[in-house]
Structure formats: C-alpha cells, structure tokens
Design a protein around this motif. Structure first.
Motif, PDB file in Angstrom:
ATOM      1  N   UNK A  27     -19.679 -40.758 -21.657  1.00  0.00           N
ATOM      2  CA  UNK A  27     -19.212 -42.020 -21.071  1.00  0.00           C
ATOM      3  C   UNK A  27     -17.827 -42.375 -21.604  1.00  0.00           C
ATOM      4  N   UNK A  28     -17.611 -42.161 -22.909  1.00  0.00           N
ATOM      5  CA  UNK A  28     -16.300 -42.442 -23.491  1.00  0.00           C
ATOM      6  C   UNK A  28     -15.220 -41.566 -22.856  1.00  0.00           C
ATOM      7  N   UNK A  29     -15.576 -40.327 -22.523  1.00  0.00           N
ATOM      8  CA  UNK A  29     -14.615 -39.451 -21.854  1.00  0.00           C
ATOM      9  C   UNK A  29     -14.282 -39.973 -20.460  1.00  0.00           C
ATOM     10  N   UNK A  30     -15.298 -40.425 -19.731  1.00  0.00           N
ATOM     11  CA  UNK A  30     -15.075 -40.990 -18.392  1.00  0.00           C
ATOM     12  C   UNK A  30     -14.134 -42.190 -18.464  1.00  0.00           C
ATOM     13  N   UNK A  31     -14.329 -43.036 -19.470  1.00  0.00           N
ATOM     14  CA  UNK A  31     -13.531 -44.249 -19.605  1.00  0.00           C
ATOM     15  C   UNK A  31     -12.169 -44.002 -20.259  1.00  0.00           C
ATOM     16  N   UNK A  32     -11.934 -42.767 -20.696  1.00  0.00           N
ATOM     17  CA  UNK A  32     -10.653 -42.434 -21.304  1.00  0.00           C
ATOM     18  C   UNK A  32     -10.508 -42.888 -22.739  1.00  0.00           C
ATOM     19  N   UNK A  77     -15.293 -32.489 -21.914  1.00  0.00           N
ATOM     20  CA  UNK A  77     -16.424 -33.099 -22.606  1.00  0.00           C
ATOM     21  C   UNK A  77     -17.746 -32.519 -22.119  1.00  0.00           C
ATOM     22  N   UNK A  78     -17.874 -32.350 -20.806  1.00  0.00           N
ATOM     23  CA  UNK A  78     -19.113 -31.797 -20.242  1.00  0.00           C
ATOM     24  C   UNK A  78     -19.324 -30.370 -20.728  1.00  0.00           C
ATOM     25  N   UNK A  79     -18.282 -29.545 -20.637  1.00  0.00           N
ATOM     26  CA  UNK A  79     -18.417 -28.166 -21.101  1.00  0.00           C
ATOM     27  C   UNK A  79     -18.589 -28.098 -22.617  1.00  0.00           C
ATOM     28  N   UNK A  94     -17.824 -35.460 -27.535  1.00  0.00           N
ATOM     29  CA  UNK A  94     -16.820 -36.363 -28.086  1.00  0.00           C
ATOM     30  C   UNK A  94     -15.463 -35.694 -28.285  1.00  0.00           C
ATOM     31  N   UNK A  95     -15.455 -34.401 -28.618  1.00  0.00           N
ATOM     32  CA  UNK A  95     -14.200 -33.736 -28.955  1.00  0.00           C
ATOM     33  C   UNK A  95     -13.740 -32.703 -27.933  1.00  0.00           C
ATOM     34  N   UNK A  96     -14.624 -32.299 -27.016  1.00  0.00           N
ATOM     35  CA  UNK A  96     -14.272 -31.270 -26.053  1.00  0.00           C
ATOM     36  C   UNK A  96     -14.637 -29.887 -26.561  1.00  0.00           C
ATOM     37  N   UNK A  97     -14.743 -28.953 -25.624  1.00  0.00           N
ATOM     38  CA  UNK A  97     -15.203 -27.610 -26.004  1.00  0.00           C
ATOM     39  C   UNK A  97     -14.239 -26.908 -26.949  1.00  0.00           C
ATOM     40  N   UNK A  98     -12.943 -27.249 -26.881  1.00  0.00           N
ATOM     41  CA  UNK A  98     -11.959 -26.582 -27.728  1.00  0.00           C
ATOM     42  C   UNK A  98     -12.197 -26.836 -29.212  1.00  0.00           C
ATOM     43  N   UNK A  99     -12.872 -27.935 -29.534  1.00  0.00           N
ATOM     44  CA  UNK A  99     -13.080 -28.295 -30.942  1.00  0.00           C
ATOM     45  C   UNK A  99     -14.308 -27.639 -31.554  1.00  0.00           C
ATOM     46  N   UNK A 100     -15.137 -26.993 -30.752  1.00  0.00           N
ATOM     47  CA  UNK A 100     -16.415 -26.514 -31.262  1.00  0.00           C
ATOM     48  C   UNK A 100     -16.262 -25.437 -32.326  1.00  0.00           C
ATOM     49  N   UNK A 140      -8.741 -53.484 -32.566  1.00  0.00           N
ATOM     50  CA  UNK A 140      -9.920 -54.185 -32.047  1.00  0.00           C
ATOM     51  C   UNK A 140      -9.956 -53.945 -30.543  1.00  0.00           C
ATOM     52  N   UNK A 141     -10.424 -52.762 -30.178  1.00  0.00           N
ATOM     53  CA  UNK A 141     -10.440 -52.302 -28.793  1.00  0.00           C
ATOM     54  C   UNK A 141     -11.757 -51.594 -28.523  1.00  0.00           C
ATOM     55  N   UNK A 142     -12.082 -51.371 -27.250  1.00  0.00           N
ATOM     56  CA  UNK A 142     -13.278 -50.572 -26.965  1.00  0.00           C
ATOM     57  C   UNK A 142     -13.224 -49.190 -27.616  1.00  0.00           C
TER      58      UNK A 142
END
Length: 285
Positions: free
Chosen positions: A167-172, A181-183, A222-228, A126-128
């Motif tokens: 936003x989730x990436x910014x907040x960790x 995440x951006x790329x 959500x997953x980063x460019x490596x996951x694409x 039960x966390x963000x």
C-alpha cells in the motif's frame, strides 16, 4: 506540519516510549494468545464436531486484559508503576511488592522504540511517510523479539507488514515502484521457500519456518526486489557470526538453533536507516 525537526523528533520519541510500553505487552502476550488458540482448536478437533462447546475455564487473556502483573507474586501493576523507563528506574528494576527483579529489556524496548520513532520523524517529518516508517520499525522490533523468544513470527504482524509495504508503494510513500514492490514480495517469499525445501530434502531437517518467508516478502514489498540480495546477505552473515559465538559459549538453546527472524528484522531496520545498499557496503562489496 510540524513545529521544527528537532521538536517533532523529540515528541515522536516520547510517543515511541509509550508505544514501546505497549510493544512489551505484545511481545509477551501474543505468542501465548496463539498457543491458547491452538490448544482450543486441538481440543475442539479431539472432541469431535458434535460435542457441545465447553465454557472457557481460564480468564480472558488478550492484549488488553488482564492487567499487567508481576510474574513472581501476581501484584497488579499500577499506572504510575508502568510509566515508560521512568517507573523502572524509580523502582530500581524491581517489583514494588515482592522486590523480584524486572528485566532490563522492558525499558530497552521502550527506548529503542522511542529512538526509532524520533529518527523516522526527524528524517521524513510529521507526514504519512514518517508515520509509515514508524509503523514499519515498530513491527520489525516486535517480530524480532518475539522470534528470538519463541521462534514464532505471528501472521498477525507479518501479513499486515507485507500489505502495508504494498500500500505504501501504491501511495508513493517508500519511493519504490509498485511493480518492484510486488516482485520484491514474490521473490522474497519464494527465495526462502526454495531454500527451505532444498535444505529439507538434503538433510531431512527444517532450517527455518514459514514466518521467515513472510517476513522476507514484507521486506521485499517495502524495499523492492533489488534490495533482497544485500538484505539477506547481511542477515545471514550477522546470524552466522552470532550463532557461532553462542555455540562457542555453549549458550545455544535446545536443538542448537538460532532463529533467523531477528536478523532479517535488523537488516530491515538498517535498510530503513541507511538505505538497502548499506548492506553491501557493510560487507565490503
């Protein structure tokens, strides 16, 4: 802080059942709301800038009003007929007024949402972080079913999903560095955009829609460019297998196409549950 992982997951599952009931409304109504908006915009353009706006001829139609009704007889659904899963079972899958069948997909969506929420809270607590992945899974489930029904991927869901990943990436919360995440968002959008135009130039046909670009960009966020690469591989393979099976059974819709969004959504849910690398293991790489 939660009580215990098991109880927290069970409570999240109950909440997911309720959210799933609302998702059924979104899946059914949002495409129709979009179509109404497009029709109004076209009518306004056809009437010209100097025309006096006409009063709306139809009743208000959004995610809140009118009340849910039976599509066969118009019977208004009472609150006790709208309890997730329970009401469908009690009614034996039929309208209480006209006895017309109620599709099994309604309780299945509720159960799927409940299971996804229970999994997210069991895994992340039960966390963000747990809440973020609950929202992610609800958005993908909704998008996949809307696209399957209508070949539409609404911006009202894909764009918040994209920004939510950043936003989730910014907040960790996702463990994905912001740069990745951006790329991921950039590469996700551009990769399918390039494929779209290459296919169109070669064949003169459109192989996918812009909603697919935005959804893949959201997965990249959500997953980063490596996951694409693993995600697109699994989505493509599963989509091809199902498309071939539907063709052999002569069940393809008019035009002979299969929407790609549901398979991107399924790959994203698999990536959430097992990690993006699951896709490569699934296909033996």
């Amino acid at each position: 802080m939660g009580v215990s992982p098991e109880i927290d997951a069970a409570l999240a599952g109950l909440l997911g059942l309720l959210i799933g009931s609302f998702l059924n409304v979104v899946i059914h109504r949002l495409p129709r709301m979009m179509e109404r908006q497009w029709a109004e915009e076209c009518a306004a353009i056809a009437a010209g800038d100097d025309a006096v706006p006409a009063a709306p001829a139809e009743e208000a139609f959004n995610l809140v009003v009118p009340r849910s009704r039976c599509p066969s007889c118009g019977h208004g659904i009472r609150w006790y007929e709208n309890l997730p899963v329970v009401s469908w079972l009690a009614l034996r899958g039929r309208c209480s007024a006209c006895k017309a069948p109620i599709g099994a997909r309604y309780p299945l969506v509720e159960l799927a949402t409940g299971a996804l929420f229970a999994f997210c809270i069991w895994r992340w607590g039960v966390t963000p972080v747990g809440g973020a992945w609950c929202a992610f899974s609800a958005a993908l489930l909704t998008l996949g079913l809307i696209d399957w029904d209508t070949t539409l991927l609404p911006d009202d869901i894909t764009l918040p999903l994209l920004w939510g990943g950043l936003i989730a990436a910014v907040l960790g919360w996702t463990g994905v560095p912001l740069a990745s995440a951006v790329w991921g968002a950039v590469a996700g959008y551009l990769s399918l955009w390039i494929i779209y135009w290459a296919f169109k130039l070669l064949t003169g046909k459109e192989g996918m829609g812009y909603g697919d670009f935005k959804l893949f960009a959201a997965l990249g966020a959500w997953f980063g460019w490596q996951a694409l690469v693993p995600l697109i591989l699994v989505a493509s393979i599963v989509g091809a297998v199902i498309g071939i099976a539907m063709k052999l059974r002569s069940s393809l819709r008019e035009g002979g196409y299969v929407p790609f969004g549901p398979f991107l959504a399924a790959a994203g849910l698999g990536g959430m549950a097992f990690g993006p690398e699951w896709a490569l293991r699934l296909i033996g790489l």
